[in-house]
Design an enzyme around this catalytic site. Structure first.
Site, PDB file in Angstrom:
ATOM      1  N   VAL A  12       0.837  -1.205   0.000  1.00 35.17           N
ATOM      2  CA  VAL A  12       0.000   0.000   0.000  1.00 35.17           C
ATOM      3  C   VAL A  12       0.869   1.252   0.000  1.00 35.17           C
ATOM      4  O   VAL A  12       0.594   2.215  -0.727  1.00 35.17           O
ATOM      5  CB  VAL A  12      -0.947   0.003   1.213  1.00 35.17           C
ATOM      6  CG1 VAL A  12      -1.714   1.321   1.309  1.00 35.17           C
ATOM      7  CG2 VAL A  12      -1.926  -1.173   1.142  1.00 35.17           C
ATOM      8  N   ALA A  73       3.508  -1.671   9.404  1.00 31.30           N
ATOM      9  CA  ALA A  73       2.908  -2.628  10.338  1.00 31.30           C
ATOM     10  C   ALA A  73       3.629  -3.962  10.247  1.00 31.30           C
ATOM     11  O   ALA A  73       4.293  -4.271   9.247  1.00 31.30           O
ATOM     12  CB  ALA A  73       1.427  -2.834  10.029  1.00 31.30           C
ATOM     13  N   ARG A  74       3.468  -4.745  11.291  1.00 34.61           N
ATOM     14  CA  ARG A  74       3.831  -6.162  11.228  1.00 34.61           C
ATOM     15  C   ARG A  74       2.566  -6.901  10.802  1.00 34.61           C
ATOM     16  O   ARG A  74       1.567  -6.884  11.505  1.00 34.61           O
ATOM     17  CB  ARG A  74       4.311  -6.679  12.584  1.00 34.61           C
ATOM     18  CG  ARG A  74       4.852  -8.117  12.528  1.00 34.61           C
ATOM     19  CD  ARG A  74       5.335  -8.561  13.913  1.00 34.61           C
ATOM     20  NE  ARG A  74       6.242  -9.685  13.822  1.00 34.61           N
ATOM     21  CZ  ARG A  74       5.906 -10.967  13.951  1.00 34.61           C
ATOM     22  NH1 ARG A  74       4.634 -11.292  14.158  1.00 34.61           N
ATOM     23  NH2 ARG A  74       6.806 -11.922  13.868  1.00 34.61           N
ATOM     24  N   TYR A 143      -2.647 -10.276  14.998  1.00 35.39           N
ATOM     25  CA  TYR A 143      -2.593  -9.085  14.151  1.00 35.39           C
ATOM     26  C   TYR A 143      -3.799  -8.189  14.401  1.00 35.39           C
ATOM     27  O   TYR A 143      -3.666  -6.979  14.639  1.00 35.39           O
ATOM     28  CB  TYR A 143      -2.530  -9.508  12.688  1.00 35.39           C
ATOM     29  CG  TYR A 143      -2.620  -8.376  11.702  1.00 35.39           C
ATOM     30  CD1 TYR A 143      -1.587  -7.458  11.562  1.00 35.39           C
ATOM     31  CD2 TYR A 143      -3.742  -8.232  10.886  1.00 35.39           C
ATOM     32  CE1 TYR A 143      -1.670  -6.419  10.648  1.00 35.39           C
ATOM     33  CE2 TYR A 143      -3.828  -7.197   9.963  1.00 35.39           C
ATOM     34  CZ  TYR A 143      -2.793  -6.297   9.847  1.00 35.39           C
ATOM     35  OH  TYR A 143      -2.874  -5.264   8.946  1.00 35.39           O
ATOM     36  N   LYS A 147      -3.885  -4.406  16.210  1.00 37.41           N
ATOM     37  CA  LYS A 147      -4.419  -3.241  15.497  1.00 37.41           C
ATOM     38  C   LYS A 147      -5.541  -2.578  16.304  1.00 37.41           C
ATOM     39  O   LYS A 147      -5.623  -1.344  16.392  1.00 37.41           O
ATOM     40  CB  LYS A 147      -4.934  -3.668  14.119  1.00 37.41           C
ATOM     41  CG  LYS A 147      -3.842  -3.916  13.089  1.00 37.41           C
ATOM     42  CD  LYS A 147      -3.216  -2.618  12.624  1.00 37.41           C
ATOM     43  CE  LYS A 147      -2.381  -2.786  11.384  1.00 37.41           C
ATOM     44  NZ  LYS A 147      -1.819  -1.507  10.887  1.00 37.41           N
ATOM     45  N   SER A 209      -9.741  -2.525  -4.109  1.00 33.59           N
ATOM     46  CA  SER A 209      -8.608  -2.387  -5.018  1.00 33.59           C
ATOM     47  C   SER A 209      -7.623  -1.384  -4.429  1.00 33.59           C
ATOM     48  O   SER A 209      -7.985  -0.474  -3.669  1.00 33.59           O
ATOM     49  CB  SER A 209      -9.074  -1.919  -6.394  1.00 33.59           C
ATOM     50  OG  SER A 209      -9.404  -0.544  -6.391  1.00 33.59           O
TER      51      SER A 209
END
Length: 318
Positions: A12, A73-74, A143, A147, A209
């Site tokens: 991203v 991020a991980r 995860y 977050k 997308s």
């Protein structure tokens, strides 16, 4: 506007950085290692970590910055070698995020855009009952938990300091050079492999997308209505697994060869192989309601699902 982008080397982050530079923002882009390519109109910074030992480096990076977009991020790691994956996810995704936000407030940053994940809410929904931005959150895996804990901490910092926090929760993101399960499906379809998903027509999943996600993030950087809001994001068209594969095949110009295998058999096979999480992602439902984006931001997806799949297929054929 001066902007700091973390995670600039990620899937991203790369696309977002290109868009931000193209629209004329002054960007400092943070990488964990020296980037291989020079990026025009961008100051590239190498900061390996979010630990307290890097505090002065981050404060220097934040000097003169109006907005932070935190995309680093991980993420989910296959065959994770960490002794305690939960601790490592929290170290990067929770503690690291909150450290950065606190340093940002000290340096006078006005807005902090956090790229979270729909996994902060949970792993699935009932058909016809999509997640909304204010739905209860019940994350399951490390995860998603890390977050969600970061989101809670950021909103607390916003309440205490006046920092404008924007939280964006994407589902699976696809686009050119996508990897993992999406790339695997593309590969199987391109090779003409028969796939046992013809019967998986009753589930519904939301996807986004890369272009649509980047566009929403870009809007949230400056839109006054985005301050202290949580947004979900998708292409606004939910697909069954069978429909997704058919449309992926169409984009590749290789019609999908699907055959019927009862969903119960697929579930049983996944359980025997210890791959129930894969079954859930392929055959379960995960729908997002993104109407809030239109109401508050006037945002609707730029790209349809078929247009997004066409960009993936074009890159894949190369």
């Amino acid at each position: 506007m001066n902007l700091l982008l973390t995670g600039a080397s990620g899937f991203v982050g790369r696309a977002l950085l290109q868009n931000l530079v193209e629209i004329g923002l002054r960007v400092k882009a943070c990488f964990r290692a020296q980037p291989h390519l020079q990026i025009n109109n961008c100051e590239c910074l190498v900061i390996p970590d979010f630990t307290i030992h890097e505090e002065m480096a981050w404060k220097s990076a934040l000097s003169g910055i109006h907005t932070v977009v935190h995309a680093a991020a991980r993420v989910h790691i296959m065959n994770d070698k960490a002794l305690n994956p939960m601790d490592e996810f929290r170290r990067v995704n929770t503690t690291g995020t909150l450290n950065l936000a606190r340093w940002a407030t000290e340096m006078g940053v006005k807005r902090f855009v956090f790229i979270s994940s729909v996994k902060a809410m949970g792993e699935g929904t009932d058909i016809g009952s999509p997640f909304k931005a204010d739905s209860p959150c019940q994350p399951v895996d490390p995860y998603g938990i890390s977050k969600r804990e970061a989101e809670i901490g950021l909103l607390e910092i916003a309440a205490q300091t006046g920092l404008e926090v924007v939280i964006i929760r994407p589902p699976l993101v696809y686009g050119p050079k996508v990897k993992a399960n999406f790339a695997a499906l593309m590969g199987w379809l391109a090779k003409g492999m028969p796939l046992p998903f013809a019967a998986v027509r009753d589930n519904r999943r939301s996807f986004v997308s890369l272009r649509n996600l980047v566009d929403l993030i870009t809007v949230c950087i400056s839109h006054p209505g985005a301050a202290n809001q949580v947004f979900l994001v998708s292409d606004a068209e939910d697909l069954s697994t069978a429909d997704l594969l058919i449309r992926m095949g169409h984009a590749l110009a290789r019609p999908a060869k699907l055959f019927n295998c009862p969903v119960m058999c697929l579930r049983w096979g996944a359980r025997v192989l210890g791959k129930e999480h894969v079954f859930d992602r392929l055959c379960g439902s995960l729908q997002l309601d993104v109407e809030k984006n239109r109401q508050i931001l006037g945002w609707v997806p730029l790209q349809t699902v078929d247009e997004g799949l066409a960009t993936v297929a074009a890159e894949f054929r190369k």
